[in-house]
Design a protein around this motif. Structure first.
Motif, PDB file in Angstrom:
ATOM      1  N   THR A   1       0.849  -1.135   0.078  1.00  0.00           N
ATOM      2  CA  THR A   1      -0.018   0.098  -0.104  1.00  0.00           C
ATOM      3  C   THR A   1       0.918   1.248  -0.007  1.00  0.00           C
ATOM      4  OG1 THR A   1      -1.796  -1.034   1.378  1.00  0.00           O
ATOM      5  CG2 THR A   1      -1.924   1.261   1.248  1.00  0.00           C
ATOM      6  N   GLY A   2       2.031   1.204   0.906  1.00  0.00           N
ATOM      7  CA  GLY A   2       2.840   2.314   0.692  1.00  0.00           C
ATOM      8  C   GLY A   2       3.396   2.640  -0.377  1.00  0.00           C
ATOM      9  N   TYR A   3       3.832   1.503  -1.179  1.00  0.00           N
ATOM     10  CA  TYR A   3       4.357   1.730  -2.515  1.00  0.00           C
ATOM     11  C   TYR A   3       3.557   2.303  -3.369  1.00  0.00           C
ATOM     12  CZ  TYR A   3       8.883  -0.820  -2.049  1.00  0.00           C
ATOM     13  OH  TYR A   3      10.056  -1.271  -1.776  1.00  0.00           O
ATOM     14  N   LEU A   4       2.304   1.754  -3.464  1.00  0.00           N
ATOM     15  CA  LEU A   4       1.245   2.238  -4.397  1.00  0.00           C
ATOM     16  C   LEU A   4       0.781   3.727  -3.940  1.00  0.00           C
ATOM     17  CD1 LEU A   4      -0.752   1.592  -6.853  1.00  0.00           C
ATOM     18  CD2 LEU A   4      -2.447   0.807  -5.077  1.00  0.00           C
ATOM     19  N   THR A   5       0.753   3.969  -2.989  1.00  0.00           N
ATOM     20  CA  THR A   5       0.384   5.423  -2.606  1.00  0.00           C
ATOM     21  C   THR A   5       1.434   6.434  -2.830  1.00  0.00           C
ATOM     22  OG1 THR A   5      -0.919   4.639  -0.604  1.00  0.00           O
ATOM     23  CG2 THR A   5      -0.198   7.058  -0.890  1.00  0.00           C
ATOM     24  N   ARG A   6       2.910   6.165  -2.615  1.00  0.00           N
ATOM     25  CA  ARG A   6       3.856   6.813  -3.132  1.00  0.00           C
ATOM     26  C   ARG A   6       3.947   7.021  -4.554  1.00  0.00           C
ATOM     27  NH1 ARG A   6       9.666   5.461  -1.320  1.00  0.00           N
ATOM     28  NH2 ARG A   6       9.222   3.572  -2.205  1.00  0.00           N
ATOM     29  N   LEU A   7       3.442   6.120  -5.291  1.00  0.00           N
ATOM     30  CA  LEU A   7       3.288   5.949  -6.687  1.00  0.00           C
ATOM     31  C   LEU A   7       2.632   6.865  -7.347  1.00  0.00           C
ATOM     32  CD1 LEU A   7       4.684   4.726  -9.493  1.00  0.00           C
ATOM     33  CD2 LEU A   7       3.197   3.017  -9.244  1.00  0.00           C
ATOM     34  N   LEU A   8       1.253   6.762  -6.837  1.00  0.00           N
ATOM     35  CA  LEU A   8       0.191   7.441  -7.301  1.00  0.00           C
ATOM     36  C   LEU A   8       0.248   8.984  -6.755  1.00  0.00           C
ATOM     37  CD1 LEU A   8      -2.769   5.063  -6.553  1.00  0.00           C
ATOM     38  CD2 LEU A   8      -1.669   5.307  -8.657  1.00  0.00           C
ATOM     39  N   THR A   9       0.711   9.399  -5.730  1.00  0.00           N
ATOM     40  CA  THR A   9       0.875  10.786  -5.426  1.00  0.00           C
ATOM     41  C   THR A   9       2.250  11.178  -5.886  1.00  0.00           C
ATOM     42  OG1 THR A   9       2.158  10.145  -3.446  1.00  0.00           O
ATOM     43  CG2 THR A   9      -0.223  10.364  -3.180  1.00  0.00           C
TER      44      THR A   9
ATOM     45  N   THR B   1       0.087  -7.826 -12.029  1.00  0.00           N
ATOM     46  CA  THR B   1      -0.031  -6.916 -11.259  1.00  0.00           C
ATOM     47  C   THR B   1      -1.349  -6.223 -10.891  1.00  0.00           C
ATOM     48  OG1 THR B   1       0.267  -5.020 -13.122  1.00  0.00           O
ATOM     49  CG2 THR B   1       2.342  -5.766 -11.941  1.00  0.00           C
ATOM     50  N   THR B   2      -2.274  -6.739 -11.595  1.00  0.00           N
ATOM     51  CA  THR B   2      -3.758  -6.403 -11.451  1.00  0.00           C
ATOM     52  C   THR B   2      -4.250  -6.843 -10.210  1.00  0.00           C
ATOM     53  OG1 THR B   2      -4.447  -6.244 -13.788  1.00  0.00           O
ATOM     54  CG2 THR B   2      -6.051  -6.591 -12.284  1.00  0.00           C
ATOM     55  N   PRO B   3      -4.075  -8.447  -9.862  1.00  0.00           N
ATOM     56  CA  PRO B   3      -4.413  -8.960  -8.717  1.00  0.00           C
ATOM     57  C   PRO B   3      -3.574  -8.129  -7.472  1.00  0.00           C
ATOM     58  CG  PRO B   3      -3.410 -10.583  -9.766  1.00  0.00           C
ATOM     59  CD  PRO B   3      -3.504  -9.264 -10.730  1.00  0.00           C
ATOM     60  N   ILE B   4      -2.369  -7.908  -7.745  1.00  0.00           N
ATOM     61  CA  ILE B   4      -1.495  -7.323  -6.557  1.00  0.00           C
ATOM     62  C   ILE B   4      -2.438  -6.010  -6.174  1.00  0.00           C
ATOM     63  CG2 ILE B   4       0.516  -6.020  -6.020  1.00  0.00           C
ATOM     64  CD1 ILE B   4       1.864  -8.048  -8.014  1.00  0.00           C
ATOM     65  N   VAL B   5      -2.489  -5.185  -7.183  1.00  0.00           N
ATOM     66  CA  VAL B   5      -3.278  -3.909  -6.624  1.00  0.00           C
ATOM     67  C   VAL B   5      -4.737  -4.323  -6.194  1.00  0.00           C
ATOM     68  CG1 VAL B   5      -4.057  -1.771  -7.570  1.00  0.00           C
ATOM     69  CG2 VAL B   5      -1.745  -2.603  -8.360  1.00  0.00           C
ATOM     70  N   SER B   6      -5.430  -5.161  -6.776  1.00  0.00           N
ATOM     71  CA  SER B   6      -6.902  -5.256  -6.339  1.00  0.00           C
ATOM     72  C   SER B   6      -7.116  -5.669  -4.948  1.00  0.00           C
ATOM     73  CB  SER B   6      -7.630  -6.145  -7.326  1.00  0.00           C
ATOM     74  OG  SER B   6      -6.974  -7.376  -7.053  1.00  0.00           O
ATOM     75  N   LEU B   7      -6.014  -6.367  -4.526  1.00  0.00           N
ATOM     76  CA  LEU B   7      -6.230  -7.009  -3.003  1.00  0.00           C
ATOM     77  C   LEU B   7      -5.876  -5.818  -2.168  1.00  0.00           C
ATOM     78  CD1 LEU B   7      -4.107 -10.368  -3.592  1.00  0.00           C
ATOM     79  CD2 LEU B   7      -6.326 -10.064  -2.435  1.00  0.00           C
ATOM     80  N   ILE B   8      -5.261  -4.798  -2.451  1.00  0.00           N
ATOM     81  CA  ILE B   8      -4.938  -3.825  -1.371  1.00  0.00           C
ATOM     82  C   ILE B   8      -5.716  -2.270  -1.658  1.00  0.00           C
ATOM     83  CG2 ILE B   8      -2.727  -4.952  -0.469  1.00  0.00           C
ATOM     84  CD1 ILE B   8      -2.507  -1.845  -2.856  1.00  0.00           C
ATOM     85  N   SER B   9      -6.230  -2.388  -2.655  1.00  0.00           N
ATOM     86  CA  SER B   9      -6.996  -0.957  -3.157  1.00  0.00           C
ATOM     87  C   SER B   9      -8.157  -1.181  -3.628  1.00  0.00           C
ATOM     88  CB  SER B   9      -5.883  -0.162  -4.185  1.00  0.00           C
ATOM     89  OG  SER B   9      -6.552   1.217  -4.256  1.00  0.00           O
ATOM     90  N   THR B  10      -8.927  -0.029  -3.846  1.00  0.00           N
ATOM     91  CA  THR B  10     -10.299   0.137  -4.250  1.00  0.00           C
ATOM     92  C   THR B  10     -10.437   1.143  -5.360  1.00  0.00           C
ATOM     93  OG1 THR B  10     -11.031   1.727  -2.815  1.00  0.00           O
ATOM     94  CG2 THR B  10     -11.457  -0.719  -2.060  1.00  0.00           C
ATOM     95  N   HIS B  11     -11.585   1.050  -6.060  1.00  0.00           N
ATOM     96  CA  HIS B  11     -11.618   2.002  -7.122  1.00  0.00           C
ATOM     97  C   HIS B  11     -11.924   3.143  -6.597  1.00  0.00           C
ATOM     98  CE1 HIS B  11     -11.922  -0.410 -10.433  1.00  0.00           C
ATOM     99  NE2 HIS B  11     -12.870  -1.223  -9.981  1.00  0.00           N
ATOM    100  N   SER B  12     -12.341   3.655  -5.482  1.00  0.00           N
ATOM    101  CA  SER B  12     -12.591   4.741  -4.829  1.00  0.00           C
ATOM    102  C   SER B  12     -11.276   5.405  -4.281  1.00  0.00           C
ATOM    103  CB  SER B  12     -13.649   4.772  -3.557  1.00  0.00           C
ATOM    104  OG  SER B  12     -12.925   3.772  -2.544  1.00  0.00           O
ATOM    105  N   THR B  13     -10.436   4.512  -3.748  1.00  0.00           N
ATOM    106  CA  THR B  13      -8.974   4.806  -3.213  1.00  0.00           C
ATOM    107  C   THR B  13      -8.109   5.503  -4.633  1.00  0.00           C
ATOM    108  OG1 THR B  13      -9.114   3.170  -1.435  1.00  0.00           O
ATOM    109  CG2 THR B  13      -6.850   4.073  -2.138  1.00  0.00           C
TER     110      THR B  13
ATOM    111  N   SER C   1      -8.184  -6.388   4.515  1.00  0.00           N
ATOM    112  CA  SER C   1      -8.009  -4.751   4.534  1.00  0.00           C
ATOM    113  C   SER C   1      -9.372  -3.913   3.890  1.00  0.00           C
ATOM    114  CB  SER C   1      -6.767  -4.443   3.459  1.00  0.00           C
ATOM    115  OG  SER C   1      -7.338  -4.917   2.100  1.00  0.00           O
ATOM    116  N   GLN C   2     -10.374  -4.299   3.415  1.00  0.00           N
ATOM    117  CA  GLN C   2     -11.450  -3.554   3.139  1.00  0.00           C
ATOM    118  C   GLN C   2     -12.702  -4.080   3.948  1.00  0.00           C
ATOM    119  OE1 GLN C   2     -11.465  -3.611  -1.342  1.00  0.00           O
ATOM    120  NE2 GLN C   2      -9.400  -3.976  -1.361  1.00  0.00           N
ATOM    121  N   ASP C   3     -12.573  -4.970   4.742  1.00  0.00           N
ATOM    122  CA  ASP C   3     -13.813  -5.336   5.403  1.00  0.00           C
ATOM    123  C   ASP C   3     -13.575  -5.583   6.793  1.00  0.00           C
ATOM    124  OD1 ASP C   3     -15.956  -6.842   6.323  1.00  0.00           O
ATOM    125  OD2 ASP C   3     -16.385  -7.955   4.659  1.00  0.00           O
ATOM    126  N   THR C   4     -13.821  -4.568   7.815  1.00  0.00           N
ATOM    127  CA  THR C   4     -13.244  -4.865   9.202  1.00  0.00           C
ATOM    128  C   THR C   4     -13.963  -6.174   9.971  1.00  0.00           C
ATOM    129  OG1 THR C   4     -15.165  -3.263   9.768  1.00  0.00           O
ATOM    130  CG2 THR C   4     -12.988  -2.573   9.298  1.00  0.00           C
TER     131      THR C   4
END
Length: 551
Positions: A8-16, A30-42, A286-289
């Motif tokens: 998640t830290g890698y992805l956030t740094r990349l997008l920002t 990489t599609t499943p790698i991202v889908s496991l830790i992020s959402t469309h809204s994020t 990560s997406q369902d408490t």
């Protein structure tokens, strides 16, 4: 150490790092790698207005958008990226690769960038799937992938070259993302574990030494490489924890569960909660408490937890309709998205519980599991054989469950002089199990039988271990469906207490000095060649006071 947070830290740094409207370009890896830790809204919150695949040749030209490409640098993907750069569809490209790049790949990309659209090239070490904060996977499935050489007479001891590269790249990426340079130990009888350990040692100390220059700690991290063949029993058992049951009975693929093939519970049973039938649902901690808090609950406790979840939701339903003042309106507008999300989540778990309950009853899983646990935990040939004959003759027991039972019987009583393995295989064929599947009983004995295993898995190979096995059933009241303790739990216990013998689990390279060997490792990464399970392996192993990661 948290693998979800690392990616998640890698992805956030990349997008920002890239401002403005942009497109996120992924590949099949990489599609499943991202889908496991992020959402469309994020992604949308970072101004990613389009997510697409590099393999999609019908993508539109969008010269007003910047492109962030997160890809695995394998041969096919690099070739597709080179074609992309020769005919760019976007204004500019920011390239991020999930594992270290070779000079040849960098040169090939530079030669293809004739329009000078590449603004940046980075390495983001995220070449693995973060299933939970402490469980990771390399995302390889067999088939089409394979572990062993296909054309070798000693195939069980030699890696398929492509598989070895993928495993090495994935674990190197994991270590770099966690900023760890561990000492390595492996199971002595596993040639695959030894080869993988030696290759990782070479990468850390010779091929990529500058990337592994991390701050040293008093107790070095430990990477323990195990082989699934040393414990073939755990994956064969019916699972009774929430996450494991959903995965075994319904299937969790990249954090998604497809309910279209089953008859989910009636969502109308939950007041105010609605869901469409035949849909794919998201199920990741990560997406369902609720799932994060209850994924290790056993089936008996799960019903009570979901009932409480439903009641909590229903208690909030009447309040949402009381809109009498401007403040009420404002509160409703602010809370409605979360309220609606909660309703969908409640409905999802009620549906899953209903489907699981239906499968347990329909497939007679309670009786099946009781015999599985008996075969895995105790030696009682006459009773086991009698119960096995009964279940093999039962039309209610699923053929796959019958096959698992016979494999467990064969593994347990392989060296028992009066075993009936051949007879049980014939009963499988009589019960309608395909001949190719019934033959898996013998395949399993060849791959993971007593000759292939390092440890006394069933505690029945000598007088003292048989006595230890017999005493297992005398330690108070046990749940007959959870008697089995995964071999991993015993391995970790020996490791923590300093009793993991170097003769059985040698070091790769030079062993630490004698004084340092006695220091208990505080951070342990365990990788199982052939895969970990969602069963109690992770839960049992992490009960020790360690920061432990299993893959």
């Amino acid at each position: 150490m948290d693998v979800t947070r690392a990616i998640t830290g890698y992805l956030t740094r990349l997008l920002t790092s890239v401002g403005g409207m942009k497109v996120l370009l992924l590949d099949k890896s990489t599609t499943p790698i991202v889908s496991l830790i992020s959402t469309h809204s994020t992604l949308l919150s970072h101004e990613v207005y389009l997510t697409d695949r590099l393999e999609n040749k019908s993508r539109d030209r969008m010269k007003h958008l910047r492109c962030i490409a997160l890809i695995r640098p394998d041969e096919d993907t690099v070739a597709q990226l080179i074609q992309e750069l020769r005919m760019p569809k976007y204004q500019s490209y920011f390239l991020a690769f999930t594992s270290p790049l070779s000079k040849n790949v960098l040169q090939a990309l530079a030669d293809a960038d004739s329009y000078h659209v590449v603004q940046e090239v980075q390495e983001f070490f995220a070449d693995y799937h973060a299933l939970t904060p402490s469980l990771f996977s390399l995302g390889l499935s067999c088939p089409p992938s394979r572990l062993f050489q296909a054309d070798s007479t000693s195939s069980l001891s030699k890696w398929d070259a492509h598989a070895l590269d993928l495993h090495c790249n994935g674990i190197v990426a994991l270590l770099l993302s966690l900023k760890k340079k561990p000492v390595i130990r492996y199971e002595r009888m596993s040639a695959l574990a030894k080869t993988l350990g030696e290759e990782l040692h070479f990468q850390m100390n010779t091929a990529l030494p500058t990337l592994f220059e991390f701050r040293r700690t008093e107790s070095a991290p430990l990477l323990l490489i195990l082989d699934r063949r040393n414990d073939p029993v755990t994956p064969l058992l019916t699972q009774w924890t929430y996450q494991a049951m959903v995965h075994e009975l319904l299937g969790i693929t990249n954090g998604r569960v497809d309910l279209s093939g089953g008859s989910a519970a009636n969502p109308g049973a939950v007041k105010g909660a609605k869901r469409e039938e035949n849909q794919e649902i998201v199920l990741t901690p990560s997406q369902d408490t609720f799932f994060s808090s209850n994924m290790y609950d056993n089936f008996g406790d799960l019903g009570a937890s979901i009932k409480k979840y439903v009641l909590d939701y229903q208690s909030k339903t009447p309040n949402s309709s009381k809109i009498e003042t401007v403040s009420d309106m404002k509160r409703f507008v602010e809370e409605y998205p979360e309220f609606r999300k909660l309703g969908g989540n409640v409905s999802k778990h009620v549906a899953l519980l209903g489907e699981l309950s239906k499968r347990v009853e329909k497939e007679n899983l309670l009786e099946v599991s009781e015999l599985e646990q008996s075969l895995a935990s105790n030696e009682s040939h006459a009773a086991d054989l009698k119960n096995l004959n009964t279940l093999l003759a039962s039309p209610q027991v699923h053929p796959s469950a019958k096959l698992r039972l016979v494999i467990l019987y064969a593994l347990r009583y392989q060296r028992y002089a009066s075993n009936r393995i051949d007879e049980m295989v014939r009963m499988l064929l009589s019960a309608g199990v395909e001949e190719s599947k019934a033959a898996l009983v013998y395949v399993m004995l060849n791959i993971a039988g007593a000759e292939q295993r390092q440890d006394d898995l069933f505690s029945n190979e000598n007088f003292f271990s048989r006595g230890k096995s017999a005493l297992k059933g005398l330690k108070g009241v046990e749940n007959v469906y959870t008697r089995h303790s995964p071999h991993l739990a015993e391995t970790v216990e020996n490791l923590v207490r300093g009793r993991l013998r170097e003769q059985s689990y040698p070091y790769v390279g030079n062993a630490p000095p004698i004084g340092q060997q006695s220091i208990r490792p505080q951070e342990v990464i365990i990788f199982i060649v052939g895969g970990a399970t969602y069963e109690g392996e992770l839960e049992d192993a992490t009960c020790w006071m360690l920061r432990l990661f299993v893959g």
